[in-house]
Write an enzyme that holds these catalytic residues in place. Structure first.
Site, mmCIF file in Angstrom:
data_model
loop_
_atom_site.group_PDB
_atom_site.id
_atom_site.type_symbol
_atom_site.label_atom_id
_atom_site.label_comp_id
_atom_site.label_asym_id
_atom_site.label_seq_id
_atom_site.Cartn_x
_atom_site.Cartn_y
_atom_site.Cartn_z
ATOM 1 N N SER A 7 0.757 -1.324 -0.114
ATOM 2 C CA SER A 7 -0.041 0.086 -0.023
ATOM 3 C C SER A 7 0.926 1.161 0.076
ATOM 4 O O SER A 7 1.576 1.347 0.995
ATOM 5 C CB SER A 7 -0.799 -0.094 1.218
ATOM 6 O OG SER A 7 -1.523 1.224 1.246
ATOM 7 N N HIS A 32 -1.346 -1.166 -4.191
ATOM 8 C CA HIS A 32 -2.637 -1.041 -3.740
ATOM 9 C C HIS A 32 -2.606 0.475 -3.411
ATOM 10 O O HIS A 32 -1.686 1.021 -2.782
ATOM 11 C CB HIS A 32 -2.359 -1.948 -2.307
ATOM 12 C CG HIS A 32 -3.920 -1.687 -1.591
ATOM 13 N ND1 HIS A 32 -4.987 -2.510 -2.137
ATOM 14 C CD2 HIS A 32 -4.113 -0.884 -0.422
ATOM 15 C CE1 HIS A 32 -5.903 -2.006 -1.196
ATOM 16 N NE2 HIS A 32 -5.664 -1.259 -0.227
ATOM 17 N N ASP A 34 -4.710 3.379 -2.151
ATOM 18 C CA ASP A 34 -5.881 3.628 -1.069
ATOM 19 C C ASP A 34 -6.447 5.360 -1.176
ATOM 20 O O ASP A 34 -5.698 6.310 -1.063
ATOM 21 C CB ASP A 34 -5.309 3.665 0.409
ATOM 22 C CG ASP A 34 -4.991 2.288 0.757
ATOM 23 O OD1 ASP A 34 -6.102 1.584 0.551
ATOM 24 O OD2 ASP A 34 -4.020 1.788 1.244
ATOM 25 N N MET A 36 -8.915 8.024 0.176
ATOM 26 C CA MET A 36 -9.922 8.237 1.207
ATOM 27 C C MET A 36 -10.451 9.620 1.036
ATOM 28 O O MET A 36 -9.661 10.675 0.784
ATOM 29 C CB MET A 36 -8.968 8.326 2.335
ATOM 30 C CG MET A 36 -8.380 7.027 2.846
ATOM 31 S SD MET A 36 -7.264 6.976 4.299
ATOM 32 C CE MET A 36 -6.608 5.578 4.263
ATOM 33 N N HIS A 65 -8.485 1.037 -3.955
ATOM 34 C CA HIS A 65 -9.321 0.650 -2.883
ATOM 35 C C HIS A 65 -9.883 2.091 -2.437
ATOM 36 O O HIS A 65 -9.392 2.841 -1.923
ATOM 37 C CB HIS A 65 -8.363 0.261 -1.613
ATOM 38 C CG HIS A 65 -9.099 -0.006 -0.495
ATOM 39 N ND1 HIS A 65 -8.545 -0.046 0.823
ATOM 40 C CD2 HIS A 65 -10.589 -0.073 -0.174
ATOM 41 C CE1 HIS A 65 -9.327 -0.386 1.871
ATOM 42 N NE2 HIS A 65 -10.637 -0.290 1.014
ATOM 43 N N MET A 67 -12.276 4.074 -0.498
ATOM 44 C CA MET A 67 -12.993 4.317 0.832
ATOM 45 C C MET A 67 -13.622 5.786 0.806
ATOM 46 O O MET A 67 -13.101 6.732 1.217
ATOM 47 C CB MET A 67 -11.921 4.657 1.758
ATOM 48 C CG MET A 67 -11.299 3.041 2.316
ATOM 49 S SD MET A 67 -9.612 3.175 3.107
ATOM 50 C CE MET A 67 -8.563 3.252 1.862
ATOM 51 N N MET A 138 -11.193 -6.192 5.437
ATOM 52 C CA MET A 138 -10.609 -5.007 6.051
ATOM 53 C C MET A 138 -10.310 -5.773 7.536
ATOM 54 O O MET A 138 -11.226 -6.219 8.181
ATOM 55 C CB MET A 138 -11.156 -3.901 6.067
ATOM 56 C CG MET A 138 -11.401 -2.890 5.114
ATOM 57 S SD MET A 138 -10.011 -2.462 4.368
ATOM 58 C CE MET A 138 -9.154 -1.591 5.552
ATOM 59 N N GLY A 143 -9.101 3.804 7.277
ATOM 60 C CA GLY A 143 -8.797 5.202 7.324
ATOM 61 C C GLY A 143 -7.192 5.644 7.672
ATOM 62 O O GLY A 143 -6.745 6.767 7.281
ATOM 63 N N PHE A 144 -6.552 4.520 8.361
ATOM 64 C CA PHE A 144 -5.203 4.866 8.624
ATOM 65 C C PHE A 144 -4.494 3.440 8.512
ATOM 66 O O PHE A 144 -4.773 2.576 8.696
ATOM 67 C CB PHE A 144 -4.982 5.427 10.012
ATOM 68 C CG PHE A 144 -6.046 6.499 10.203
ATOM 69 C CD1 PHE A 144 -5.357 7.800 10.129
ATOM 70 C CD2 PHE A 144 -7.091 6.437 10.638
ATOM 71 C CE1 PHE A 144 -6.006 9.022 10.352
ATOM 72 C CE2 PHE A 144 -8.018 7.713 10.943
ATOM 73 C CZ PHE A 144 -7.628 8.905 10.697
ATOM 74 N N GLY A 145 -3.122 3.873 8.006
ATOM 75 C CA GLY A 145 -2.184 2.847 8.021
ATOM 76 C C GLY A 145 -1.422 2.530 9.537
ATOM 77 O O GLY A 145 -1.975 3.307 10.377
ATOM 78 N N GLY A 146 -0.727 1.339 9.432
ATOM 79 C CA GLY A 146 -0.033 1.183 10.934
ATOM 80 C C GLY A 146 -0.725 0.815 12.125
ATOM 81 O O GLY A 146 -0.511 0.972 13.159
ATOM 82 N N ASP A 176 -6.597 -6.523 4.268
ATOM 83 C CA ASP A 176 -5.874 -5.436 4.179
ATOM 84 C C ASP A 176 -6.086 -4.705 5.533
ATOM 85 O O ASP A 176 -6.986 -4.464 6.116
ATOM 86 C CB ASP A 176 -6.618 -4.419 3.203
ATOM 87 C CG ASP A 176 -6.074 -2.937 3.141
ATOM 88 O OD1 ASP A 176 -5.064 -2.672 4.004
ATOM 89 O OD2 ASP A 176 -6.709 -2.225 2.509
ATOM 90 N N GLY A 178 -2.846 -4.047 9.039
ATOM 91 C CA GLY A 178 -1.895 -4.750 10.010
ATOM 92 C C GLY A 178 -1.495 -5.997 9.575
ATOM 93 O O GLY A 178 -0.979 -6.909 10.318
ATOM 94 N N GLY A 198 1.161 -2.138 4.014
ATOM 95 C CA GLY A 198 1.741 -0.725 3.976
ATOM 96 C C GLY A 198 2.815 -0.438 4.678
ATOM 97 O O GLY A 198 4.180 -0.601 4.210
ATOM 98 N N SER A 199 2.857 -0.299 5.974
ATOM 99 C CA SER A 199 4.073 -0.106 6.957
ATOM 100 C C SER A 199 4.970 -1.334 6.966
ATOM 101 O O SER A 199 6.203 -1.240 7.173
ATOM 102 C CB SER A 199 3.716 0.114 8.066
ATOM 103 O OG SER A 199 2.267 -0.030 8.540
HETATM 104 C C1 DX5 Z 1 -6.042 1.406 5.598
HETATM 105 C C2 DX5 Z 1 -5.872 1.135 4.191
HETATM 106 C C3 DX5 Z 1 -4.780 0.301 4.357
HETATM 107 C C4 DX5 Z 1 -3.447 0.663 4.868
HETATM 108 C C5 DX5 Z 1 -2.743 -0.547 5.403
HETATM 109 O O1 DX5 Z 1 -7.465 2.350 5.707
HETATM 110 O O2 DX5 Z 1 -6.919 0.592 3.353
HETATM 111 O O3 DX5 Z 1 -4.416 -0.396 2.904
HETATM 112 O O4 DX5 Z 1 -2.609 1.650 4.137
HETATM 113 O O5 DX5 Z 1 -1.587 -0.219 6.016
HETATM 114 P P1 DX5 Z 1 -0.920 -0.931 7.057
HETATM 115 O O6 DX5 Z 1 -0.284 -2.348 6.527
HETATM 116 O O7 DX5 Z 1 0.282 -0.163 7.639
HETATM 117 O O8 DX5 Z 1 -1.998 -1.411 8.197
HETATM 118 ZN ZN ZN Z 2 -6.596 -0.292 1.394
#
Ligand code: DX5
Ligand code: ZN
Length: 217
Positions: A7, A32, A34, A36, A65, A67, A138, A143-146, A176, A178, A198-199
């Site tokens: 991501s 990927h 994202d 938002m 993706h 959102m 999901m 909404g957020f990575g990490g 998707d 964590g 992502g992270s």
């Molecule tokens: C969250 C995103 C994910 C996110 C995943 O809303 O849809 O794609 O970037 O990030 P990690 O892998 O860090 O959880």
């Molecule tokens: Zn995503």
């Protein structure tokens, strides 16, 4: 073979072209992307112009993706910008409008996906399961990575894998949120075949090693 979809939300967006080159060289399968809107989720990321630029920079598979609320309003723009797959949340509009969004994507010759938030049961995918190319579960609140992986989503992944097998569908099952080297094996065991990370990819200097670790190699 398990597919890995880094991501780019976690990438350095000022050097996006280089970042994508690195994950391509590292064996990533999809990019990927994202999107938002600050309404469907409490965060704003990137949209159509960034995807269009990325399309010019790479021939990698772009997995968008969305959102966003009422995605039927935007799906054609993402197709035109060069997405290979456009994925909409089933919670983002009425069933009728979700179907209309998927129709518009298909009419552009682009692959379709639907996404389920953590609170949405597997059954919510049933109206579209036979016709989409990918279902995304999901494993964090979007909404957020990490964020931390929600292991209580594993039964939902298992249920969807069961239905896909029973019906002999070609539909891919993506997870998707964590996902890292520790949680990836749980997703794979539950039946996922595409892992978004992502992270766990962009947080490591050696992207190839990160991707291999997620794949369990
Ligand atoms: C969250 C995103 C994910 C996110 C995943 O809303 O849809 O794609 O970037 O990030 P990690 O892998 O860090 O959880
Ligand atoms: Zn995503």
């Amino acid at each position: 073979m398990i597919k890995v979809a880094p991501s780019i939300l976690a990438a350095d967006l000022a050097r996006l072209g280089r970042e994508v080159e690195e994950i391509r060289a590292g064996g990533a399968d999809y990019v990927h992307f994202d999107v938002m809107d600050g309404a469907f989720v409490p965060n704003i990321s990137m949209g159509v112009p960034v995807l269009a630029s990325l399309r010019k920079a790479t021939d990698m598979f772009l997995d968008a993706h969305l959102m966003v609320d009422r995605p039927v309003r935007y799906v054609e723009q993402f197709c035109k910008a060069g997405a290979d797959l456009v994925n909409v949340h089933v919670e983002a509009d009425s069933a009728e409008n979700i179907s209309a969004a998927l129709e518009k994507i298909r009419a552009k010759g682009v692959k379709t996906g639907i996404t389920l938030k953590p609170g949405t049961p597997a059954e919510a995918a049933l109206p579209w399961l036979d016709s989409v190319d990918l279902v995304l579960v999901m494993t964090v609140e979007p909404g957020f990575g990490g964020q931390r992986f929600m292991a209580d989503m594993l039964p939902k992944i298992r249920t969807l894998r069961g239905w896909i097998e029973e019906r002999g569908l070609a539909c891919e099952l993506e997870v998707d949120g964590g996902v890292d080297a520790e949680t990836a094996p749980l997703c794979i065991e539950a039946g996922a075949d595409v892992l978004v990370a992502g992270s766990a990819v962009f947080g490591l200097a050696d992207r190839a090693a990160a991707i291999r670790a997620i794949r369990g190699e």
